[in-house]
Design a protein around this motif. Structure first.
Motif, PDB file in Angstrom:
ATOM      1  N   GLU A 184     -12.737  20.461 -14.184  1.00 22.07           N
ATOM      2  CA  GLU A 184     -13.628  19.326 -14.001  1.00 22.07           C
ATOM      3  C   GLU A 184     -15.038  19.843 -13.751  1.00 22.07           C
ATOM      4  N   PRO A 209      -4.801   9.392 -19.024  1.00 20.70           N
ATOM      5  CA  PRO A 209      -4.068   8.295 -19.647  1.00 20.70           C
ATOM      6  C   PRO A 209      -3.768   8.640 -21.097  1.00 20.70           C
ATOM      7  N   ILE A 257      -2.327   7.047 -24.959  1.00 21.27           N
ATOM      8  CA  ILE A 257      -2.014   5.837 -25.709  1.00 21.27           C
ATOM      9  C   ILE A 257      -0.500   5.670 -25.777  1.00 21.27           C
ATOM     10  N   GLY A 266       0.360   2.270 -21.658  1.00 25.24           N
ATOM     11  CA  GLY A 266       0.032   0.931 -21.188  1.00 25.24           C
ATOM     12  C   GLY A 266      -0.194   0.908 -19.694  1.00 25.24           C
ATOM     13  N   LYS A 267       0.143  -0.221 -19.076  1.00 25.87           N
ATOM     14  CA  LYS A 267      -0.158  -0.371 -17.653  1.00 25.87           C
ATOM     15  C   LYS A 267       0.724   0.499 -16.771  1.00 25.87           C
ATOM     16  N   LEU A 305       0.353   6.375 -11.278  1.00 20.45           N
ATOM     17  CA  LEU A 305      -0.642   7.096 -10.496  1.00 20.45           C
ATOM     18  C   LEU A 305      -0.601   6.728  -9.023  1.00 20.45           C
ATOM     19  N   VAL A 308     -11.833  13.280 -14.703  1.00 18.41           N
ATOM     20  CA  VAL A 308     -10.609  12.541 -14.985  1.00 18.41           C
ATOM     21  C   VAL A 308      -9.847  12.125 -13.714  1.00 18.41           C
ATOM     22  N   GLN A 310     -11.790   9.323 -12.234  1.00 17.61           N
ATOM     23  CA  GLN A 310     -11.652   8.175 -13.116  1.00 17.61           C
ATOM     24  C   GLN A 310     -10.373   7.410 -12.779  1.00 17.61           C
ATOM     25  N   ALA A 311      -9.290   8.139 -12.566  1.00 22.55           N
ATOM     26  CA  ALA A 311      -8.014   7.495 -12.257  1.00 22.55           C
ATOM     27  C   ALA A 311      -8.114   6.689 -10.961  1.00 22.55           C
ATOM     28  N   LEU A 328     -10.107   3.518 -11.526  1.00 21.85           N
ATOM     29  CA  LEU A 328      -9.311   2.529 -12.273  1.00 21.85           C
ATOM     30  C   LEU A 328      -8.318   1.828 -11.348  1.00 21.85           C
ATOM     31  N   HIS A 346     -15.203   3.323 -24.535  1.00 22.92           N
ATOM     32  CA  HIS A 346     -14.952   3.973 -25.822  1.00 22.92           C
ATOM     33  C   HIS A 346     -13.602   4.662 -25.792  1.00 22.92           C
ATOM     34  N   LEU A 354      -9.793   4.685 -25.707  1.00 22.20           N
ATOM     35  CA  LEU A 354      -8.662   3.795 -25.984  1.00 22.20           C
ATOM     36  C   LEU A 354      -7.562   3.887 -24.943  1.00 22.20           C
ATOM     37  N   ALA A 355      -7.297   5.104 -24.482  1.00 18.13           N
ATOM     38  CA  ALA A 355      -6.194   5.264 -23.542  1.00 18.13           C
ATOM     39  C   ALA A 355      -6.517   4.555 -22.230  1.00 18.13           C
ATOM     40  N   VAL A 356      -7.759   4.673 -21.785  1.00 20.45           N
ATOM     41  CA  VAL A 356      -8.166   3.985 -20.563  1.00 20.45           C
ATOM     42  C   VAL A 356      -8.047   2.480 -20.753  1.00 20.45           C
ATOM     43  N   GLU A 389      -6.155   0.800 -22.755  1.00 21.81           N
ATOM     44  CA  GLU A 389      -4.780   0.320 -22.805  1.00 21.81           C
ATOM     45  C   GLU A 389      -4.193   0.187 -21.395  1.00 21.81           C
ATOM     46  N   SER A 390      -4.620   1.087 -20.502  1.00 16.72           N
ATOM     47  CA  SER A 390      -4.009   1.082 -19.178  1.00 16.72           C
ATOM     48  C   SER A 390      -4.527  -0.041 -18.288  1.00 16.72           C
ATOM     49  N   VAL A 391      -5.652  -0.651 -18.634  1.00 24.16           N
ATOM     50  CA  VAL A 391      -6.183  -1.678 -17.732  1.00 24.16           C
ATOM     51  C   VAL A 391      -6.231  -3.077 -18.330  1.00 24.16           C
ATOM     52  N   SER A 392      -6.175  -3.213 -19.670  1.00 23.56           N
ATOM     53  CA  SER A 392      -6.550  -4.513 -20.224  1.00 23.56           C
ATOM     54  C   SER A 392      -5.365  -5.365 -20.654  1.00 23.56           C
ATOM     55  N   ALA A 405      -7.604   9.833 -31.254  1.00 25.64           N
ATOM     56  CA  ALA A 405      -7.558  10.088 -29.812  1.00 25.64           C
ATOM     57  C   ALA A 405      -6.663  11.286 -29.557  1.00 25.64           C
TER      58      ALA A 405
END
Lengths: 596, 267, 315
Positions: free
Chosen positions: A357, A575, A577, A580-581, A587, B188, B191-192, B195, B214, B216-218, B220-223, B259
């Motif tokens: 990081e 995350p 693809i 999903g949630k 986490l 990252v 970021q987690a 979120l 921008h 996609l993975a993020v 998908e996890s929230v929307s 991605a």
């Protein structure tokens, strides 16, 4: 801009204290302050000092040389005491200079603030007016103004103030525009603040240092220029005398009694010089880039201060073998390590990912390998970097330079700033070839063209003469890669090569790097913060945290079964693809136990 | 139930193209070309796209930082322009915005206390006692210690600064938050955490999110639903599940394919 | 490139127009009655009226401006009543003297300033840097009119090496060596301040550029340090110094006012100072307009030159 912000953030009280001590640390500025203080003290005390009347003429005692009894600095052509006139004249010159500065600063800053904040048409109209003033050669406008108002000290003051308004307006507008485009101004608006409130409570505090800097750097000028007008006879009128008019009158007896004109000139010089010294000090304190020592010139290679001297040569089958590397930064008197005793190796044709990081030291590691860390403040404090078994840092500077771009090449993060903005891309690639090979220019150029085709730039023949700003981000990074390939290197060090790019472009650039690596058998050291990129490209991975490598291994194994807690957390936080949630739910336990 | 939180119809934004003083016309760029969507109450709608897709321009128009060239924007059933005309005080109570770069969105010369004070005073009109209490509650909600208040923005990391920025947005007690790339400037692991925080706050305060990103993975996890933008147009709008299972548009497919993946379960 | 030059030329038109309005307005604001100033003690009401009519002063200001600018555009700046000759003739004669002096100074200060700045940056904190920084500081704090007097005292009065004033020797002069001998002191004096400013900004620009990422790229390519500094870094720094040289041209032209007075150089600066004290309005008006317009054109040339080196500026 951002740097200006960054350093002007410390709490007001402590920053004021440290500013003073910083200013006094600067010997020249302190000297300036002392001289200025002495002159100012004399000027203020003029009414109570035992001085002759500066305007009392005495034709019998005219043009006495300095050190005459009763006239320490002699007398002028009317027999007036030069010392007395000098001190009273200084008082007038300083007062006029300060007043002109205050006027110019006030009006210039208001114009700059309003124009910069309002933008659009207001800005356009106001700055056109300012440009018009600036279209006159500096002193000419002052002359014209005096011509209108008539010669007198106060008119000279106005003229000099007006002439200097554009400097303030321009500087202040520049900073204001920068501040207004920043997000905290938008945020304040969304918090319910009105225009006046934003301008005076959000923007003005950020602009103040610039106003102070401009004042401290122009006040000397204004004293000088007002004296100049008086010298020409367009400022102070007899019997009133400032330093300039003393000089102007003294000029008539220059050949017979030079002291009458030399002494006031010396005073102007001392005054302006002390103000300039002080002004430079003030600027250095308020301009954070200078304070941070950022503007020291970096050497061509990172300074070496290795605690121990490693073997210059070892037996190894790795093409790159880093052993116990430590890179530190000089911060004030302290030396702070950024990379601590790290070791890794890279075999021919292999790809190693160095992931971490921000602040993990991964980029510093990459730059350290060929001594490219800016120095000062960076230095290599321990360890060795073996390329084909030979220590890089045991070589001479010329020896290191022979490696750069030939055996080992770099690809940097943001190609807009890493390519030279003023050279054509083709020339920049050709230059990389010419640095290491004795071929003629046209050969180098056709080779550059080949390379551009190789990295997938369409219509390379036309693009070879393009400038970096005429290309898209992806194309620019392809140029960066072409430049790295110029001399068929064995190792490519890519420092976040795709971070500045969109995902679709990133995918194509990564594919390109991968193909080239396979085709040419190059080893690739890939610096990144993105585990996805590592998973896609790298054979092995090393995870960095706070300057250490906490875990290293085969990419698939590390991803599937991370050993170190930090690696586990880092991987869990990415995350993917298809999750999903469920990703966030997974986490939750990871962060549940430690709430601040 | 009640009307949607946000309704956008045929929204267009063109940059440049003004006539300059000497007759020349500057080059016009159509950043947003007739976009329509609705954000339901309690929903998280994500808009994804690459740079230049116009996604941030939409976000900025919604909160009045840009003026649309044409089209309709309604926020909680009221026309956005009319709402804004009632003053930033009224507007800020309805919709709030979280910026991409948290450090840049906090004035470096102000303490966190005075930054949080502004919306509480101007938008909610609380007295000083109430404000002090609310500040403590807000910091609590974004999981920051109370001594945060006396400190300056530069003393915080990116993730902490973003928490503070979120607290400021919450202070207005608006029910709609526009989040413009709220986590892309963050590491990252940070970021987690942000979120997670956003997810918690949404349920706690019953918020609706318009989430611009921008990544996609993020997204998908929230929307709940996702709109994909490409060169100023909304090429696809679907529920998150459907979009990622069976992307309809070529561009969406390319985005998903590009991605980078972890392949955690290494073969 | 040609398109860019044309665009810049067109954009200079409103600036020149604005300049002419300012110059005209300044002169129109002058208190007192030009007719009385011209006629002095001989002013009778009839004479005053006649002069006012001759000068067009009985018309409205816009009409006066229009009449004036129409004449100016045709090269007619009016007649100087003190010198009793056309203003333009006087200006052209004086201006060529100023151009010789200021031009030489500008060349000197650009070359010296750039060199000193580069050396200073490359040898940062070394002896050369300290010495240069010291002289730069003295230079920018120096009252040019005083320095001129000192130089006269030393070189003309004490050592009798160089002439103290004028452009040519009165007897037997007039050739180029004579001109050069006369020019050494005033040109040096005029160049001192501008040299300091240019050196200082060149140093800062070089240090700034040497920190840029593209310099690191140049090093990563394996280029030798000389190429890195004198090709990569200097080109970028030079581009940012060009506008500074443009601004310094203004200071040099303005500074000529003092220097010409000190050294009795028959240039336009000396002419303006005299014209202001004698209230020769048309001469002041024409002179200021002429110098300002040429300065605008010079800066335009500097802009074009800058764009030639930096293609980013053209878009």
């Amino acid at each position: 801009m951002s740097q200006l912000q960054a350093a002007t953030t410390s709490p007001a009280t402590s920053s004021r204290l440290s500013s003073w001590s910083l200013l006094l640390n600067n010997r020249l500025a302190t000297g300036g302050l002392i001289i200025l203080g002495l002159i100012a003290l004399l000027a203020i005390l003029a009414p109570i000092l035992p001085l002759d009347d500066p305007n009392a003429t005495s034709p019998a005692d005219r043009l006495q040389p300095p050190l005459t009894e009763g006239h320490l600095l002699g007398t002028d052509q009317l027999g007036r005491d030069v010392l007395s006139r000098l001190i009273w004249g200084s008082q007038i010159s300083i007062a006029v200079g300060l007043a002109a500065t205050a006027i110019a600063a006030l009006f210039g800053s208001i114009i700059g603030l309003v124009a910069g904040y309002a933008g659009g048409r207001t800005d356009n109209v106001m700055m056109r007016g300012i440009d018009m003033l600036m279209a006159f050669p500096y002193i000419l406008l002052a002359l014209a103004i005096v011509a209108v108002l008539g010669p007198s000290l106060i008119n000279a003051l106005y003229a000099i103030a007006i002439v200097n308004i554009p400097f303030f307006a321009r500087n202040v507008r520049g900073v204001t525009v920068g501040l207004v485009s920043r997000e905290f101004v938008d945020a304040a608006r969304l918090s319910g603040k009105g225009h006046a409130s934003i301008l005076f409570t959000e923007v003005l505090p950020g602009v103040l240092p610039v106003i102070v800097i401009t004042m401290s750097t122009t006040v000397g000028w204004m004293i000088l220029e007002t004296a100049g007008l008086s010298f020409l006879g367009l400022g102070a009128q007899p019997p009133q005398a400032d330093l300039g008019s003393m000089l102007g009158e003294g000029r008539r007896v220059l050949f017979t009694a030079p002291h009458v004109s030399v002494i006031p000139g010396l005073m102007i010089f001392a005054l302006v010089m002390s103000i300039n010294l002080l002004g430079d000090g003030v600027r250095d304190v308020l301009d954070p880039r200078l304070r941070a020592g950022d503007l020291t010139r970096p050497r061509s290679m990172t300074r070496l201060e290795r605690r121990s001297k490693p073997e210059p040569r070892i037996e190894t089958d790795a093409i790159l073998d880093v052993q116990g590397l430590e890179t530190s930064f000089q911060k004030g008197r302290k030396t702070v390590p950024a990379v601590k005793d790290i070791s890794f190796s890279l075999k021919k044709g292999e790809c190693l990912g160095l992931i971490g990081e921000s602040g993990s030291g991964k980029s510093v590691t990459a730059l350290s390998l060929l001594g490219l860390v800016a120095s000062p403040p960076g230095m290599i404090t321990n360890g060795a970097v073996y390329i084909e078994g030979e220590d890089v840092f045991s070589r001479t500077e010329t020896g290191v330079r022979a490696l750069r771009g030939s055996k080992v090449a770099y690809v940097f993060q943001d190609p807009l700033t890493t390519l030279h903005p003023l050279f054509k891309v083709g020339d920049q690639i050709a230059e990389a070839i010419l640095a290491h090979r004795r071929i003629n220019r046209s050969e180098a150029r056709s080779r550059a063209l080949e390379l551009m085709e190789k990295v997938g730039i369409r219509d390379a023949k036309e693009r070879v003469d393009a400038f970096p700003h005429e290309m898209s981000g992806g194309q620019r990074q392809r140029i960066g890669i072409a430049m790295a390939l110029a001399n068929d290197p064995d190792i490519i060090i890519a420092d976040e090569p795709t971070t500045a790019l969109d995902v679709t472009v990133q995918a194509r650039i990564l594919d390109l790097l991968q193909d080239l690596r396979r085709e040419r058998g190059m080893a690739l050291l890939l610096i990144t913060h993105d585990f996805g990129v590592v998973a896609q490209v790298c054979d092995r991975v090393a995870v960095m945290k706070d300057g250490d490598i906490v875990e290293a291994g085969i990419t698939g194994e590390v991803l599937a079964d991370p050993q170190h807690a930090y690696t586990r957390k880092l991987i869990a936080c990415v995350p993917e693809i298809g999750q999903g949630k469920a990703f966030l739910e997974g986490l939750r336990p990871l962060f549940a136990e430690k709430q601040p | 139930m009640s009307e949607p939180a946000i309704v956008v119809r045929d929204l267009v934004k063109t940059f440049g193209g003004n006539r300059s003083l000497f007759g020349g016309t500057s080059h016009a760029v159509q950043a947003v070309k007739g976009v329509s969507f609705e954000l339901q109450r309690g929903e998280t709608l994500a808009i994804v796209g690459e740079s230049g897709s116009g996604k941030s321009t939409i976000a900025r128009m919604l909160v009045g930082l840009e003026t649309p060239t044409s089209g309709v924007m309604e926020i909680e059933g009221q026309d956005a322009a009319k709402l804004r005309a009632q003053g930033s005080q009224v507007f800020g109570r309805v919709i709030q915005y979280v910026f991409q770069d948290p450090v840049a969105s906090l004035n470096p010369r102000k303490t966190i206390d005075s930054i949080l004070d502004v919306p509480l005073r101007l938008l909610r009109g609380h007295d000083s006692e109430k404000r002090a209490a609310r500040k403590r509650e807000l910091l609590d909600a974004v999981q920051m210690p109370t001594d945060t208040l006396e400190r300056y923005p530069h003393e915080f990391s990116g993730g902490q600064a973003q928490r503070i920025a979120i607290a400021r947005a919450l202070a207005a007690e608006a029910r709609i938050l526009v989040l413009d790339e709220p986590v892309s400037a963050l590491d990252v692991s940070v970021q987690a955490q942000v979120l997670l925080l956003l997810d918690d706050l949404k349920h706690e305060f019953g918020l609706s999110y318009l989430f611009i990103s921008h990544d996609l993975a993020v997204v998908e996890s929230v929307s709940d639903r996702v709109g994909v933008m490409y060169l100023g147009e909304m090429v696809e709008m679907e529920t998150a599940q459907a979009l990622f299972r069976a992307p309809g548009h070529d561009y969406t497919r390319e985005l998903i394919a590009s991605a980078p993946r972890l392949n955690r379960a290494a073969e | 490139m040609l398109g860019y030059i044309a665009k810049r030329l067109i954009s200079a038109v409103p600036v020149l127009f604005g300049l002419s309005v300012i110059v005209f307005a300044i002169m129109a604001l002058i208190p007192g009655d030009p007719a009385t100033a011209i006629l002095g003690a001989y002013a009778t009401p009839e004479n005053v009226e006649r002069i006012n009519r001759d000068l067009g002063l009985d018309r409205s200001l816009p009409e006066q401006y229009f009449a004036w600018i129409t004449n100016v555009l045709q090269g007619d700046f009016g007649r100087s009543f003190r010198l009793n000759r056309p203003v333009l003739d006087e200006i052209l004669e004086r201006y060529s003297a100023t151009l010789v002096l200021a031009g030489t100074s500008l060349v000197i200060c650009s070359i010296l300033g750039l060199l000193a700045g580069i050396v200073s940056a490359v040898r940062q904190f070394g002896w050369a840097d300290r010495i240069i920084t010291f002289f730069v500081l003295i230079g920018i704090s120096m009252p040019a009119f005083w320095l001129g007097l000192l130089l006269i005292l030393v070189f003309a009065v004490q050592w009798r090496l160089l002439p103290a004033s004028g452009m040519y020797a009165i007897y037997g002069g007039g050739d180029l060596p004579d001109l050069l001998r006369h020019m050494i002191l005033p040109a040096t004096t005029l160049a001192v301040v501008a040299t300091g400013v240019i050196a200082r900004l060149t140093r800062a620009a070089m240090l700034e550029v040497l920190r840029q990422d593209f310099v690191r790229t140049a090093r990563a390519k394996g280029l030798d340090e000389r190429t890195v500094i004198y090709k990569h870094a200097f080109k970028a720094a030079f581009v940012s110094v060009i506008p500074v040289i443009g601004i310094q041209a203004g200071f040099v032209l303005g500074g000529a006012v003092y220097i010409e007075t000190v050294f009795q150089w028959p240039g336009i600066g000396q002419m303006l100072v005299n014209a202001i004290s004698t209230r020769d309005i048309l001469l002041v008006q024409g002179g200021v307009l002429f110098v300002a317009a040429s300065y605008v054109l010079f800066n335009l040339a500097a802009d074009v030159f800058q764009a030639l080196l930096d293609p980013r500026l053209k878009s």
